[in-house]
Scaffold this motif. Structure first.
Motif, PDB file in Angstrom:
ATOM      1  N   ARG A 106       2.578   1.721  -3.293  1.00 29.96           N
ATOM      2  CA  ARG A 106       1.790   2.175  -4.505  1.00 29.96           C
ATOM      3  C   ARG A 106       1.395   3.417  -4.352  1.00 29.96           C
ATOM      4  NH1 ARG A 106      -4.430  -0.745  -5.711  1.00 29.96           N
ATOM      5  NH2 ARG A 106      -4.872   0.963  -7.300  1.00 29.96           N
ATOM      6  N   HIS A 107       1.170   4.024  -3.171  1.00 30.75           N
ATOM      7  CA  HIS A 107       0.816   5.328  -2.964  1.00 30.75           C
ATOM      8  C   HIS A 107       1.793   6.034  -3.228  1.00 30.75           C
ATOM      9  CE1 HIS A 107      -1.222   8.735  -1.215  1.00 30.75           C
ATOM     10  NE2 HIS A 107      -0.192   9.228  -0.537  1.00 30.75           N
ATOM     11  N   SER A 108       3.244   5.917  -3.097  1.00 29.82           N
ATOM     12  CA  SER A 108       4.343   6.542  -3.386  1.00 29.82           C
ATOM     13  C   SER A 108       4.560   6.480  -4.992  1.00 29.82           C
ATOM     14  CB  SER A 108       5.577   5.776  -2.830  1.00 29.82           C
ATOM     15  OG  SER A 108       5.646   5.986  -1.401  1.00 29.82           O
ATOM     16  N   ALA A 136       1.964   6.495  -6.892  1.00 30.93           N
ATOM     17  CA  ALA A 136       0.906   7.299  -7.671  1.00 30.93           C
ATOM     18  C   ALA A 136       1.258   8.888  -7.134  1.00 30.93           C
ATOM     19  CB  ALA A 136      -0.339   7.179  -6.754  1.00 30.93           C
ATOM     20  N   VAL A 196       0.677  -1.174   0.024  1.00 33.57           N
ATOM     21  CA  VAL A 196      -0.108   0.181  -0.267  1.00 33.57           C
ATOM     22  C   VAL A 196       0.780   1.271   0.202  1.00 33.57           C
ATOM     23  CG1 VAL A 196      -1.625   1.502   1.511  1.00 33.57           C
ATOM     24  CG2 VAL A 196      -2.002  -1.163   1.004  1.00 33.57           C
TER      25      VAL A 196
END
Length: 69
Positions: free
Chosen positions: A39-41, A43, A36
């Motif tokens: 993935r956020h990084s 994005a 998670v």
């Protein structure tokens, strides 16, 4: 690392373990948390690149003469 007592969805945990290739509940939860964050990084980085492109910061790459001095 801290200990935490949780109630988790066993079906979701099993699916996550299969997807992530993990073999224990602890490994599955820790890997899912890292995924998670990664993935956020990604994005955020993609949004920054998109903004840079919109500002024209990569326009010099359109002219192949700019590739080498």
């Amino acid at each position: 690392m801290s200990k935490l007592l949780l109630e988790v969805d066993d079906e979701a945990l099993a699916k996550a373990a299969a997807f992530l290739g993990t073999s224990t509940k602890k490994e599955t939860v820790n890997t899912a948390l890292r995924e998670v964050i990664a993935r956020h990084s990604r994005a955020i980085a993609l949004a920054e690149l998109r903004d840079m492109g919109a500002r024209g910061e990569f326009d010099m790459l359109l002219d192949k003469r700019d590739y080498r001095p």
